[in-house]
Motif scaffolding. Structure first.
Motif, PDB file in Angstrom:
ATOM      1  N   GLU A  39       0.959  -1.256   0.104  1.00  0.00           N
ATOM      2  CA  GLU A  39       0.043  -0.075  -0.083  1.00  0.00           C
ATOM      3  C   GLU A  39       0.865   1.235   0.217  1.00  0.00           C
ATOM      4  OE1 GLU A  39      -3.154   0.189  -0.463  1.00  0.00           O
ATOM      5  OE2 GLU A  39      -3.775  -1.991  -0.042  1.00  0.00           O
ATOM      6  N   LEU A  40       1.940   1.211   0.794  1.00  0.00           N
ATOM      7  CA  LEU A  40       2.742   2.444   0.825  1.00  0.00           C
ATOM      8  C   LEU A  40       3.445   2.685  -0.565  1.00  0.00           C
ATOM      9  CD1 LEU A  40       4.098   4.633   2.284  1.00  0.00           C
ATOM     10  CD2 LEU A  40       5.934   2.975   3.058  1.00  0.00           C
ATOM     11  N   GLY A  41       3.937   1.579  -1.217  1.00  0.00           N
ATOM     12  CA  GLY A  41       4.500   1.714  -2.560  1.00  0.00           C
ATOM     13  C   GLY A  41       3.588   2.146  -3.586  1.00  0.00           C
ATOM     14  N   ALA A  42       2.335   1.558  -3.463  1.00  0.00           N
ATOM     15  CA  ALA A  42       1.361   2.329  -4.324  1.00  0.00           C
ATOM     16  C   ALA A  42       1.092   3.805  -4.106  1.00  0.00           C
ATOM     17  CB  ALA A  42       0.052   1.588  -4.087  1.00  0.00           C
ATOM     18  N   GLN A  43       1.143   4.275  -2.828  1.00  0.00           N
ATOM     19  CA  GLN A  43       0.911   5.526  -2.412  1.00  0.00           C
ATOM     20  C   GLN A  43       2.201   6.500  -2.858  1.00  0.00           C
ATOM     21  OE1 GLN A  43      -1.558   7.367  -1.117  1.00  0.00           O
ATOM     22  NE2 GLN A  43      -2.876   5.524  -1.185  1.00  0.00           N
ATOM     23  N   LEU A  44       3.143   5.910  -2.942  1.00  0.00           N
ATOM     24  CA  LEU A  44       4.537   6.570  -3.352  1.00  0.00           C
ATOM     25  C   LEU A  44       4.956   6.604  -4.733  1.00  0.00           C
ATOM     26  CD1 LEU A  44       6.939   5.775  -0.428  1.00  0.00           C
ATOM     27  CD2 LEU A  44       5.503   7.973  -0.437  1.00  0.00           C
ATOM     28  N   GLY A  45       3.950   5.704  -5.540  1.00  0.00           N
ATOM     29  CA  GLY A  45       4.229   5.524  -6.996  1.00  0.00           C
ATOM     30  C   GLY A  45       5.259   4.459  -7.508  1.00  0.00           C
ATOM     31  N   TRP A  46       5.630   3.740  -6.231  1.00  0.00           N
ATOM     32  CA  TRP A  46       6.771   2.490  -6.556  1.00  0.00           C
ATOM     33  C   TRP A  46       5.978   1.302  -7.244  1.00  0.00           C
ATOM     34  CZ3 TRP A  46       9.421   2.893  -1.263  1.00  0.00           C
ATOM     35  CH2 TRP A  46       9.978   4.042  -0.938  1.00  0.00           C
ATOM     36  N   ASP A  65      -1.330   1.040  -8.835  1.00  0.00           N
ATOM     37  CA  ASP A  65      -2.526   0.661  -7.891  1.00  0.00           C
ATOM     38  C   ASP A  65      -2.976  -0.679  -8.391  1.00  0.00           C
ATOM     39  OD1 ASP A  65      -2.122   3.346  -6.783  1.00  0.00           O
ATOM     40  OD2 ASP A  65      -3.299   4.236  -8.321  1.00  0.00           O
ATOM     41  N   GLY A  66      -3.017  -1.037  -9.326  1.00  0.00           N
ATOM     42  CA  GLY A  66      -3.425  -2.357  -9.719  1.00  0.00           C
ATOM     43  C   GLY A  66      -3.185  -3.533  -8.995  1.00  0.00           C
ATOM     44  N   ILE A  67      -1.616  -3.398  -9.048  1.00  0.00           N
ATOM     45  CA  ILE A  67      -0.946  -4.453  -8.161  1.00  0.00           C
ATOM     46  C   ILE A  67      -1.581  -4.329  -6.505  1.00  0.00           C
ATOM     47  CG2 ILE A  67       1.262  -5.562  -7.387  1.00  0.00           C
ATOM     48  CD1 ILE A  67       2.331  -4.298  -9.922  1.00  0.00           C
ATOM     49  N   VAL A  99      -4.379  -3.092  -5.343  1.00  0.00           N
ATOM     50  CA  VAL A  99      -5.630  -3.398  -5.411  1.00  0.00           C
ATOM     51  C   VAL A  99      -5.855  -4.992  -5.423  1.00  0.00           C
ATOM     52  CG1 VAL A  99      -8.080  -3.501  -6.268  1.00  0.00           C
ATOM     53  CG2 VAL A  99      -6.508  -1.351  -5.944  1.00  0.00           C
ATOM     54  N   ALA A 100      -5.389  -5.692  -6.546  1.00  0.00           N
ATOM     55  CA  ALA A 100      -5.467  -6.912  -6.658  1.00  0.00           C
ATOM     56  C   ALA A 100      -4.663  -7.962  -5.761  1.00  0.00           C
ATOM     57  CB  ALA A 100      -4.573  -7.378  -8.175  1.00  0.00           C
ATOM     58  N   ALA A 101      -3.975  -7.371  -4.724  1.00  0.00           N
ATOM     59  CA  ALA A 101      -3.230  -8.166  -3.811  1.00  0.00           C
ATOM     60  C   ALA A 101      -4.101  -8.032  -2.410  1.00  0.00           C
ATOM     61  CB  ALA A 101      -2.070  -7.860  -3.428  1.00  0.00           C
ATOM     62  N   ARG A 102      -5.140  -7.230  -2.426  1.00  0.00           N
ATOM     63  CA  ARG A 102      -5.884  -6.860  -1.226  1.00  0.00           C
ATOM     64  C   ARG A 102      -6.653  -8.208  -0.769  1.00  0.00           C
ATOM     65  NH1 ARG A 102      -7.837  -0.705  -2.353  1.00  0.00           N
ATOM     66  NH2 ARG A 102      -5.820   0.237  -1.969  1.00  0.00           N
ATOM     67  N   VAL A 103      -7.247  -8.838  -1.653  1.00  0.00           N
ATOM     68  CA  VAL A 103      -8.355  -9.847  -1.274  1.00  0.00           C
ATOM     69  C   VAL A 103      -7.627 -11.208  -1.053  1.00  0.00           C
ATOM     70  CG1 VAL A 103      -9.898 -11.570  -2.401  1.00  0.00           C
ATOM     71  CG2 VAL A 103     -10.019  -9.088  -2.629  1.00  0.00           C
ATOM     72  N   PRO A 104      -6.447 -11.545  -1.794  1.00  0.00           N
ATOM     73  CA  PRO A 104      -5.472 -12.735  -1.115  1.00  0.00           C
ATOM     74  C   PRO A 104      -4.612 -12.454   0.223  1.00  0.00           C
ATOM     75  CG  PRO A 104      -5.061 -12.240  -3.483  1.00  0.00           C
ATOM     76  CD  PRO A 104      -5.900 -11.126  -2.923  1.00  0.00           C
ATOM     77  N   LEU A 105      -4.401 -11.220   0.402  1.00  0.00           N
ATOM     78  CA  LEU A 105      -3.754 -10.915   1.717  1.00  0.00           C
ATOM     79  C   LEU A 105      -4.792 -11.109   2.825  1.00  0.00           C
ATOM     80  CD1 LEU A 105      -1.259  -8.022   0.743  1.00  0.00           C
ATOM     81  CD2 LEU A 105      -0.787 -10.368   1.534  1.00  0.00           C
ATOM     82  N   MET A 106      -6.040 -10.328   2.275  1.00  0.00           N
ATOM     83  CA  MET A 106      -6.993 -10.322   3.444  1.00  0.00           C
ATOM     84  C   MET A 106      -7.592 -11.975   3.726  1.00  0.00           C
ATOM     85  SD  MET A 106     -10.831  -8.635   3.265  1.00  0.00           S
ATOM     86  CE  MET A 106     -11.321  -9.689   1.875  1.00  0.00           C
ATOM     87  N   MET A 107      -7.462 -12.755   2.807  1.00  0.00           N
ATOM     88  CA  MET A 107      -7.868 -14.078   3.163  1.00  0.00           C
ATOM     89  C   MET A 107      -6.751 -14.884   3.895  1.00  0.00           C
ATOM     90  SD  MET A 107      -9.652 -15.203  -0.586  1.00  0.00           S
ATOM     91  CE  MET A 107     -10.035 -16.852   0.244  1.00  0.00           C
ATOM     92  N   LEU A 108      -5.592 -14.527   3.508  1.00  0.00           N
ATOM     93  CA  LEU A 108      -4.552 -15.179   4.513  1.00  0.00           C
ATOM     94  C   LEU A 108      -4.521 -14.622   5.620  1.00  0.00           C
ATOM     95  CD1 LEU A 108      -2.075 -17.085   4.249  1.00  0.00           C
ATOM     96  CD2 LEU A 108      -0.615 -15.085   3.329  1.00  0.00           C
TER      97      LEU A 108
END
Length: 267
Positions: free
Chosen positions: A44-51, A54-56, A58-67
């Motif tokens: 999330e920090l990397g997405a905010q800083l532009g590293w 945003d698509g990556i 967002v796509a990682a949120r559901v798997p990370l939440m399930m884990l």
């Protein structure tokens, strides 16, 4: 780990795990949960800083939440199973404790979000907006009410051993009674006060609306809107106070039940 006399021995939990011990299981649960949280925060920090795109993130949120969800749940309740292996501390042997700790984790999470919501509003940070999602309110109130029921049951239920009965007496009428009673009073206020204030405010507002009826009175309507806005602001501030008090009540209860269990002599 730093508080141990021999901190390096902690590594034996990782190199020579005893899987029958909840100390070992808990260590791996905490490590796993910490890794998931760190990875999620970094993305999330990397997405905010532009590293990262945003698509990556967002796509990682559901798997990370399930884990992360089962790891978060076990992080919250594994201490109950660890207490269950503490022979001679019968107050901690309650079958209700895992359920209670799960409810406490949900309540504490809701309380923390209520406090963070107020900080977000005061500092004008991007986020939920105004006010917080209703799901957070409902979760906090339901979990807070269940927590109070569990606190009462843990102390008043019949214990099978004299050790457990003595520890419960210490909570009800003994040295820890002030902490336990304080936790009940503070927790009860945290749950009931916002509900009562909100119900009274809504009843007053709808009563004023009925008085206005269908007639158009711009001055009266504007005055009513200003008053309702003030009530809403007061309710949100009360929610923040409720969140802080709920966490304080939780601290008092946990302190009391730990000390009560230890105050009973083993011999």
């Amino acid at each position: 780990v730093a508080d141990l006399e021999r901190p390096e021995r902690f590594l034996r939990i990782l190199t020579r795990p005893q899987w029958k011990s909840w100390l070992t299981r808990g260590a791996f649960i905490l490590i796993g949960f910490s890794l998931v949280c760190t990875l999620w925060f970094a993305m999330e920090l990397g997405a905010q800083l532009g590293w990262l795109s945003d698509g990556i993130a967002v796509a990682a949120r559901v798997p990370l939440m399930m884990l992360g969800f089962p790891l978060a749940l076990m992080t919250a309740i594994y201490t109950a199973f660890l207490f269950g292996q503490c022979e001679g501390r019968d107050l901690w042997q309650s079958r209700l404790m895992p359920w209670h700790m799960g409810v406490q984790a949900v309540m504490a999470g809701g309380a923390t979000l209520l406090v963070l919501q107020q900080l977000q509003i005061q500092l004008q940070l991007p986020g939920w907006g105004h006010p917080a999602p209703a799901t957070v309110w409902y979760t906090f109130f339901i979990a807070g009410a269940l927590d109070l029921v569990f606190r009462w049951m843990e102390v008043t239920m019949r214990h099978n051993t004299s050790n457990g009965s003595q520890a419960a007496w210490i909570l009800r009428k003994g040295p820890e009674r002030r902490r336990w009673r304080g936790s009940m009073l503070i927790g009860g206020f945290a749950v009931l006060a916002p509900v009562a204030f909100g119900a009274i405010s809504l009843k007053w507002f709808y009563g004023q609306q009925e008085r206005l009826g269908d007639r158009f009175d711009q001055v009266a309507q504007t005055k009513l809107d200003v008053q309702f806005s003030a009530l809403l602001t007061g309710w949100l501030s009360l929610l923040t106070l409720a969140g802080i008090l709920a966490l304080l009540g939780l601290f008092l209860y946990e302190s009391a039940i730990i000390k009560a269990g230890q105050d009973v002599p083993n011999a």
